[in-house]
Design an enzyme around this catalytic site. Structure first.
Site, PDB file in Angstrom:
ATOM      1  N   GLY A 181     154.067  80.667  29.218  1.00 34.83           N
ATOM      2  CA  GLY A 181     154.810  79.891  28.247  1.00 34.83           C
ATOM      3  C   GLY A 181     154.875  78.417  28.591  1.00 34.83           C
ATOM      4  CG  HIS A 182     157.644  74.434  27.562  1.00 34.63           C
ATOM      5  ND1 HIS A 182     156.911  73.544  26.820  1.00 34.63           N
ATOM      6  CD2 HIS A 182     158.571  73.694  28.242  1.00 34.63           C
ATOM      7  CE1 HIS A 182     157.365  72.315  27.031  1.00 34.63           C
ATOM      8  NE2 HIS A 182     158.370  72.380  27.894  1.00 34.63           N
TER       9      HIS A 182
END
Length: 322
Positions: A296-297
């Site tokens: 993810g981020h």
């Protein structure tokens, strides 16, 4: 009698130990360290006490690590030791973040121009005239401003979910664009942006390995965002983010013209800066090395070892250490 001698010996040992503990730091032997040992520092820059982490041999090429929202240089804690055996690492906290001072907006203008200026002055104070940049999230607009201000200083660029393309903006940016047009009419956008739920999801959304994510990361970030004055600071930066989007064409044109060695290591499941932001680099940098990772981020939370290996291989090719 024997017991008495033993007791006296123990008392003597305690007294010697106490004397050692109270010895002046000036006379104490320095702690041994290796090049992977991280040290922690402050420097006063632009009237702000700025915190930064440092590791690695100072005669090696420097990598400057620029963090994202709402984190700090702490997000690089696991990456730094893996790079610092071969490279010199500097990781600052932007004003308003981490261990750096957070003066109110009346005393420090929270714009990306100003964050970049302060970061630039810190690097100059550290006598760094050549470096590679590792940019993540908010670190991308700060880093791109540094590049355009001092193109001769850049040796290589590493982007880990550091977006500079319209195609990389996820769906939530449509709401944020409404906030840019009239912040007072859309307080719910800022509420959602700073919420505990969003802060946790920036780390955990899109992962298939939640056991790799340390909950202290987002609980500490939630606590930081809850401090007095943080709402005003983050509101100013979120509002100013529109200047970054407006600057995307200029940044892309610079990359297209100068073509610095570039590594893109991107958490492909990031809902904020989506995978198209990674592949978009190819249009301006045909030779860029692009990797889409199942993360993810905050891709380092899950893919730290893999990203470290990519960075070391990339740097060895383009900016080898002595």
């Amino acid at each position: 009698m024997t017991y008495g001698k033993l007791g006296a010996a123990l008392v003597g040992a305690v007294l010697v130990g106490a004397a050692a503990l109270t010895a002046s730091p000036a006379t104490a032997d320095p702690l041994p360290s290796t090049t992977a040992t991280t040290t922690y520092h402050h420097a006063r820059v632009d009237g702000v006490r700025v915190f930064y982490r440092e590791a690695g041999p100072k005669d090696a090429p420097t990598i400057v690590l620029l963090h994202g929202f709402p984190s700090s240089s702490r997000e690089f804690d696991t990456l730094i030791p893996m790079l610092a055996t071969r490279y010199h690492l500097i990781a600052p906290d932007f004003p308003g973040f981490g261990q750096s001072e957070a003066p109110p907006p009346s005393a420090y203008a929270y714009t990306f121009d100003h964050l970049a200026q302060t970061t630039d002055h810190l690097l100059e104070a550290l006598h760094l005239d050549k470096y590679s940049l590792y940019i993540h999230d908010y670190g991308a607009p700060v880093g791109m401003r540094l590049i355009l201000a001092h193109p001769e200083r850049l040796q290589a660029l590493i982007s880990q979910n550091g977006n500079i393309y319209q195609a990389g903006l996820g769906v939530k940016w449509e709401k944020i664009a409404q906030y840019w047009s009239d912040p007072s009419a859309h307080p719910e956008v800022l509420d959602a942006f700073l919420s505990p739920e969003a802060t946790e999801q920036r780390h955990t959304f899109g992962t298939s390995h939640p056991e790799r994510y340390d909950p202290d990361t987002w609980t500490d970030e939630i606590a930081h965002l809850s401090r007095p004055g943080q709402r005003e600071i983050q509101a100013a930066l979120l509002s100013d983010y529109r200047t970054n989007v407006a600057a995307y064409p200029a940044w892309q044109a610079w990359l297209r013209q100068h073509r610095p060695p570039t590594l893109v290591a991107w958490g492909a499941n990031d809902p904020s800066f989506v995978a198209a932001g990674a592949t978009a680099f190819r249009a301006d940098l045909p030779d860029a090395e692009i990797h889409l990772l199942d993360a993810g981020h905050f891709a380092l939370d899950e893919k730290n070892d893999e990203i470290a290996a990519l960075v070391l291989a990339f740097m060895a090719e383009h900016v080898p250490s002595p």
